[in-house]
Design a protein around this motif. Structure first.
Motif, PDB file in Angstrom:
ATOM      1  N   GLU A 269       0.783  -1.332   0.126  1.00  0.00           N
ATOM      2  CA  GLU A 269      -0.182   0.015   0.069  1.00  0.00           C
ATOM      3  C   GLU A 269       0.845   1.095  -0.037  1.00  0.00           C
ATOM      4  N   PHE A 270       0.373   2.257  -0.723  1.00  0.00           N
ATOM      5  CA  PHE A 270       1.165   3.451  -0.614  1.00  0.00           C
ATOM      6  C   PHE A 270       0.420   4.664  -1.237  1.00  0.00           C
ATOM      7  N   ASP A 271       0.749   5.783  -0.812  1.00  0.00           N
ATOM      8  CA  ASP A 271       0.005   7.041  -0.880  1.00  0.00           C
ATOM      9  C   ASP A 271       0.708   7.643  -2.118  1.00  0.00           C
ATOM     10  N   GLY A 272       0.061   8.526  -3.135  1.00  0.00           N
ATOM     11  CA  GLY A 272       0.654   9.325  -4.184  1.00  0.00           C
ATOM     12  C   GLY A 272      -0.097  10.541  -4.074  1.00  0.00           C
ATOM     13  N   GLU A 273       0.713  11.541  -4.525  1.00  0.00           N
ATOM     14  CA  GLU A 273       0.332  12.859  -4.829  1.00  0.00           C
ATOM     15  C   GLU A 273       0.864  13.234  -6.357  1.00  0.00           C
ATOM     16  N   GLY A 274      -0.071  13.964  -6.956  1.00  0.00           N
ATOM     17  CA  GLY A 274       0.483  14.418  -8.146  1.00  0.00           C
ATOM     18  C   GLY A 274      -0.314  15.858  -8.677  1.00  0.00           C
ATOM     19  N   THR A 275       0.132  16.253  -9.759  1.00  0.00           N
ATOM     20  CA  THR A 275      -0.272  17.243 -10.286  1.00  0.00           C
ATOM     21  C   THR A 275      -0.624  16.897 -11.968  1.00  0.00           C
ATOM     22  N   VAL A 276      -1.736  17.446 -12.616  1.00  0.00           N
ATOM     23  CA  VAL A 276      -2.222  17.161 -13.878  1.00  0.00           C
ATOM     24  C   VAL A 276      -1.243  18.518 -14.580  1.00  0.00           C
ATOM     25  N   LEU A 277      -0.427  18.294 -15.321  1.00  0.00           N
ATOM     26  CA  LEU A 277       0.357  19.192 -15.992  1.00  0.00           C
ATOM     27  C   LEU A 277      -0.470  20.093 -16.890  1.00  0.00           C
ATOM     28  N   SER A 278      -1.310  19.839 -17.526  1.00  0.00           N
ATOM     29  CA  SER A 278      -2.187  20.728 -18.210  1.00  0.00           C
ATOM     30  C   SER A 278      -3.086  21.796 -17.447  1.00  0.00           C
TER      31      SER A 278
ATOM     32  N   GLY B 134      -2.751  22.097 -13.619  1.00  0.00           N
ATOM     33  CA  GLY B 134      -1.891  22.423 -12.569  1.00  0.00           C
ATOM     34  C   GLY B 134      -3.126  21.744 -11.427  1.00  0.00           C
ATOM     35  N   ARG B 135      -3.977  21.109 -11.440  1.00  0.00           N
ATOM     36  CA  ARG B 135      -4.937  20.481 -10.685  1.00  0.00           C
ATOM     37  C   ARG B 135      -3.954  19.264  -9.804  1.00  0.00           C
ATOM     38  N   ALA B 136      -4.252  19.471  -8.725  1.00  0.00           N
ATOM     39  CA  ALA B 136      -3.590  18.528  -7.816  1.00  0.00           C
ATOM     40  C   ALA B 136      -4.626  17.084  -7.569  1.00  0.00           C
ATOM     41  N   PHE B 137      -3.899  16.187  -7.306  1.00  0.00           N
ATOM     42  CA  PHE B 137      -4.813  15.061  -6.876  1.00  0.00           C
ATOM     43  C   PHE B 137      -4.057  14.128  -5.820  1.00  0.00           C
ATOM     44  N   ARG B 138      -4.844  13.172  -5.104  1.00  0.00           N
ATOM     45  CA  ARG B 138      -4.245  12.237  -4.012  1.00  0.00           C
ATOM     46  C   ARG B 138      -4.726  11.117  -4.290  1.00  0.00           C
ATOM     47  N   GLN B 139      -3.992  10.121  -4.110  1.00  0.00           N
ATOM     48  CA  GLN B 139      -4.528   8.714  -4.457  1.00  0.00           C
ATOM     49  C   GLN B 139      -4.009   7.787  -3.427  1.00  0.00           C
ATOM     50  N   THR B 140      -4.550   6.860  -2.907  1.00  0.00           N
ATOM     51  CA  THR B 140      -4.052   5.617  -2.102  1.00  0.00           C
ATOM     52  C   THR B 140      -4.270   4.357  -3.044  1.00  0.00           C
ATOM     53  N   TYR B 141      -2.885   3.722  -2.959  1.00  0.00           N
ATOM     54  CA  TYR B 141      -2.772   2.541  -4.006  1.00  0.00           C
ATOM     55  C   TYR B 141      -2.676   1.349  -3.157  1.00  0.00           C
TER      56      TYR B 141
ATOM     57  N   PRO C 106     -10.078   5.504  -9.775  1.00  0.00           N
ATOM     58  CA  PRO C 106      -9.966   6.417 -11.011  1.00  0.00           C
ATOM     59  C   PRO C 106     -10.780   7.729 -10.854  1.00  0.00           C
ATOM     60  N   VAL C 107     -11.780   7.704  -9.934  1.00  0.00           N
ATOM     61  CA  VAL C 107     -12.602   8.881  -9.819  1.00  0.00           C
ATOM     62  C   VAL C 107     -11.741  10.238  -9.489  1.00  0.00           C
ATOM     63  N   GLN C 108     -10.721   9.776  -8.484  1.00  0.00           N
ATOM     64  CA  GLN C 108      -9.882  11.040  -8.004  1.00  0.00           C
ATOM     65  C   GLN C 108      -9.092  11.691  -9.408  1.00  0.00           C
ATOM     66  N   LEU C 109      -8.463  10.593 -10.304  1.00  0.00           N
ATOM     67  CA  LEU C 109      -7.818  11.205 -11.563  1.00  0.00           C
ATOM     68  C   LEU C 109      -8.739  11.717 -12.218  1.00  0.00           C
ATOM     69  N   MET C 110      -9.774  11.455 -12.657  1.00  0.00           N
ATOM     70  CA  MET C 110     -10.740  11.740 -13.528  1.00  0.00           C
ATOM     71  C   MET C 110     -11.213  13.309 -13.116  1.00  0.00           C
ATOM     72  N   GLU C 111     -11.551  13.371 -11.847  1.00  0.00           N
ATOM     73  CA  GLU C 111     -12.003  14.759 -11.382  1.00  0.00           C
ATOM     74  C   GLU C 111     -10.549  15.649 -11.912  1.00  0.00           C
ATOM     75  N   ALA C 112      -9.550  15.291 -11.308  1.00  0.00           N
ATOM     76  CA  ALA C 112      -8.086  16.039 -11.492  1.00  0.00           C
ATOM     77  C   ALA C 112      -7.910  16.488 -13.078  1.00  0.00           C
TER      78      ALA C 112
END
Length: 148
Positions: free
Chosen positions: A91-100, A102-109, A129-135
Motif C-alpha cells: 500500500e502506498f500514497d501518491g500525490e500528483g499534479t495534472v500538468l495541463s 495544474g490540478r492536484a490529486f491524491r491517491q491511495t494505491y 480512478p474517480v480522483q484522477l478523472m476529477e483532476a
C-alpha cells in the motif's frame, strides 16, 4: 520518493524501482521492468477504459504519455508480509499534479505484483480512478487523456 522502506526481496525491489521510474517519467525503463509477456491490470478501471495490457508494446502504448499528463510522487509505502519472495503486496500514497491544468490529486494505491527473476510478470494496480478523472477535468477529459 520519501520514507522508502528497505526492500527485502526482489519483488519489493521491483515495486520500489517501479515507483522511482514513474516519478522520473522514464516509461521505457519502467516497461522494461516487466517480462516480455508481462501483464498490467487495473481492476477498477471505469467503464470504457481498458483494464488489461499484455506485453511490452501494449504496456508502453498505454503508459507512454504518462509523463506528459502527470507529475507524481509516492510515499508512506507499506509492504505486507507474504511467504512467496516473488510476490509483493504493498500500500502506498501518491500525490500528483495534472500538468495541463495544474490540478492536484491524491491517491491511495494497493499493488499486487508477481515477479520472476526480479522482473514483473503481473501487476494488479488497485486505485480510485474517480480522483484522477476529477483532476483531469471530468470523465470525458480523462478518457481523452487515457486514450491519446
Amino acid at each position: 520518493m520519501t520514507d522508502t522502506p528497505i526492500a527485502r526481496t526482489p519483488a519489493e525491489q521491483a515495486l520500489l524501482r517501479n515507483l522511482d521510474l514513474l516519478v522520473d517519467g522514464k516509461i521505457s525503463d519502467w516497461v522494461n521492468l516487466f517480462t516480455p509477456d508481462g501483464v498490467l491490470e487495473f481492476p477498477y478501471a471505469p467503464p470504457g477504459w481498458p483494464d488489461r495490457f499484455q506485453g511490452h508494446a501494449a504496456i508502453h502504448d498505454h503508459m507512454r504519455k504518462f509523463p506528459e499528463h502527470l507529475s507524481v510522487t509516492f510515499h508512506n509505502i507499506r509492504f505486507h508480509p507474504v511467504s512467496d519472495p516473488e510476490l509483493v503486496i504493498a500500500e502506498f500514497d501518491g500525490e500528483g499534479t495534472v500538468l495541463s491544468s495544474g490540478r492536484a490529486f491524491r491517491q491511495t494505491y494497493i499493488s499486487v505484483i508477481w515477479t520472476q527473476d526480479g522482473r514483473i510478470t503481473r501487476y494488479r494496480d488497485f486505485w480510485n480512478p474517480v480522483q484522477l478523472m476529477e483532476a483531469l477535468g471530468g470523465a470525458e477529459a480523462a478518457t481523452r487523456a487515457v486514450q491519446s
